[in-house]
Design an enzyme around this catalytic site. Structure first.
Site, short mmCIF file in Angstrom:
data_model
loop_
_atom_site.label_atom_id
_atom_site.label_comp_id
_atom_site.label_asym_id
_atom_site.label_seq_id
_atom_site.Cartn_x
_atom_site.Cartn_y
_atom_site.Cartn_z
N SER A 39 -8.30 58.84 -1.14
CA SER A 39 -8.12 57.40 -1.25
C SER A 39 -9.18 56.65 -0.44
O SER A 39 -10.37 56.80 -0.69
CB SER A 39 -6.70 57.02 -0.83
N ASP A 56 -11.28 50.87 -3.92
CA ASP A 56 -11.48 52.02 -3.05
C ASP A 56 -11.89 53.22 -3.91
O ASP A 56 -11.97 53.11 -5.14
CB ASP A 56 -10.23 52.28 -2.20
N ASP A 75 -7.06 52.63 -6.69
CA ASP A 75 -5.68 52.13 -6.70
C ASP A 75 -5.51 50.93 -5.78
O ASP A 75 -4.43 50.33 -5.74
CB ASP A 75 -4.67 53.23 -6.37
N ASP A 97 -10.54 55.88 -5.14
CA ASP A 97 -9.71 56.37 -6.25
C ASP A 97 -9.12 55.25 -7.09
O ASP A 97 -8.31 55.48 -7.97
CB ASP A 97 -8.61 57.31 -5.73
#
Length: 462
Positions: free
Chosen positions: A106, A250, A254, A252
């Site tokens: 993340s 970010d 999300d 990833d």
């Protein structure tokens, strides 16, 4: 120690000693535990798992280890390759798969990676299931398949486009309005998969895109957490390009943050507020965010005659309460939008499409839109205590001290005053109390935080 095992998965830094860091051995061990649990949980003879990764440098290595471990357990793998967390979440139910693994740490820096684990709905596992996987990993209770029963790999690199199509087909996404607005947008993809999928989404909505750090090579050009102090480059470029706004995700994809046309931050807390405002105006209903998120969502929900509820911190807790309350939108104040019309997971693509539709309908600048919402400011602090101090006793004492106020204790202690609030949470790994406050000015939030810190220190005798 930089190997963190939790109910939501395992994360750590690459290299070092087995059990202390995220080494190849640890990746195989926890992929084995997940696959073993999935066999027990599903009771099915033949299983399929969707696997995708962000663009971290360690991604291909961890990806190959995880995929081939699942194959060794006799589990078929649908390999999405370079992907995003919400894309994998969307793919699991569409493929009628039994689970999913996302390889991403993340917003953590590039030396980190992680295995995030999903169930057959494409949602994060709950605490009980996560605990079972940790038990299986600890006992190394794995049974691998014979040579004739190994799983098979199917490569499917179409899912970023499928995910985009699913977003564009949502009834509340108005592509014609967005095209008519002729937006110019700067995108910071932090050199991960967001650098591919966000520009692609925008171009299909007729948006002029200026790309910044959109090469998915895993070399993050700044701290990848989308906070103001890390985003000076895009703030300057938005002004230089005379863009309508900036979009930051970010690694990833999300978490979502916006930059106003004047280079100022829209505010991560207000990403969800703006999207919810639009959704509620079209489909009245309820909302949910976690207890550490801004009160502005509550205000916007009430203004639209809906009911707002706060959950414990953590995406799985937000989703659980959203389902219970039939919330039509929810998420977290860190820029995470959960829109159940598509799926129960934080999704920056959904956030971008809803936000731009809202902006196109409002026919105002991003800074003017931000100014239309209630003004709240946060202060985030922590107190480090000695291991001998009983943190739980301190929280009980604070609860008693403010028993006449509106108090919630499902996740630490949250005290809601008329004009502000404070949320006290203890760390699970170290003797720390985190203190979040929110008020109508930054000074008031800071003053409240200092007062609470002094009260905690007095109770602790420090």
């Amino acid at each position: 120690m930089t190997l963190i095992k939790s109910i939501s998965g395992i994360r750590g830094t690459i290299g070092g000693k087995v059990g202390d860091n995220l080494t190849p051995v640890d990746a195989v061990k926890f992929a084995s535990a997940y696959g073993t649990w999935l066999k027990q949980y599903s009771g099915k003879e033949k299983l399929t798992v969707v696997v995708g990764r962000d663009a971290r440098i360690s991604g291909p290595m961890i990806h190959n280890l995880v995929v081939n471990t699942l194959i060794g357990l006799g589990i078929d793998v649908i390999d999405l390759g370079l992907s995003t967390t919400p894309t994998v979440e969307v793919a699991v139910p569409l493929e009628k798969a039994d689970g999913g693994i996302i390889l991403t740490a993340s917003h953590n820096p590039k030396q980190w990676n992680a295995l995030k684990l999903l169930n057959e709905k494409g949602e994060f596992l709950d605490g009980d299931d996560g605990a079972k996987i940790l038990e299986i990993a600890e006992a190394e209770a794995f049974h691998f398949s014979d040579v004739d029963d190994l799983g098979e790999i199917t490569i499917n690199d179409a899912y970023m486009d499928i995910h985009i199509d699913e977003v564009l087909n949502l009834p509340l996404v108005d592509i014609d309005a967005i095209k008519a607005a002729k937006f110019k947008v700067v995108v910071d993809g932090v050199n991960s998969s967001g650098g591919i999928i966000i520009p692609r989404l925008l171009k299909l909505m007729g948006v002029e895109v200026v790309e910044l750090y959109c090469e998915p090579n895993g070399h993050f050009p700044h701290n990848p957490e989308p906070l103001k102090e890390h985003l000076t480059d895009i703030s300057e470029l938005v002004v230089k390009e005379k863009a309508d706004l900036g979009i930051v995700v970010d690694p990833d994809v999300d978490r979502l943050a916006f930059v106003c046309e004047d280079g100022e931050m829209f505010g991560e807390e207000y990403t969800l507020v703006a999207c919810a405002d639009y959704v509620l105006s079209k489909t009245p209903g309820n909302t949910v965010s976690n207890m550490s998120s801004s009160r502005a969502l509550r205000d916007v929900t009430k203004a639209n005659n809906g009911n707002y509820e706060a959950s414990a911190v953590g995406e799985v807790n937000v989703v659980k309460l959203m389902k219970k309350n039939n919330a039509i939108i929810g998420g977290e104040g860190n820029g995470g939008i959960i829109y159940p019309e598509l799926h129960y997971g934080r999704d920056s693509l959904v956030g971008v499409a809803l936000f731009l539709t809202h902006l196109a309908n409002k026919k105002m600048t991003v800074s003017a839109l931000r100014a239309s919402y209630p003004e709240y400011y946060m202060s985030k602090n922590k107190i480090e205590l000695t291991p001998q101090i009983d943190v739980d006793a301190i929280l009980v004492a604070m609860t008693d001290k403010y028993k006449d106020q509106d108090i919630t204790t499902i996740d630490g202690v949250k005290i809601d005053f008329a004009e502000n609030w404070v949320h006290l949470r203890k760390s699970n790994t170290e003797p720390i109390i985190r203190i979040y406050t929110e008020a109508t000015t930054q000074e008031k939030a800071d003053v409240l935080a200092l007062r609470i810190i002094d009260e905690i220190k007095a109770i602790a005798g420090i």
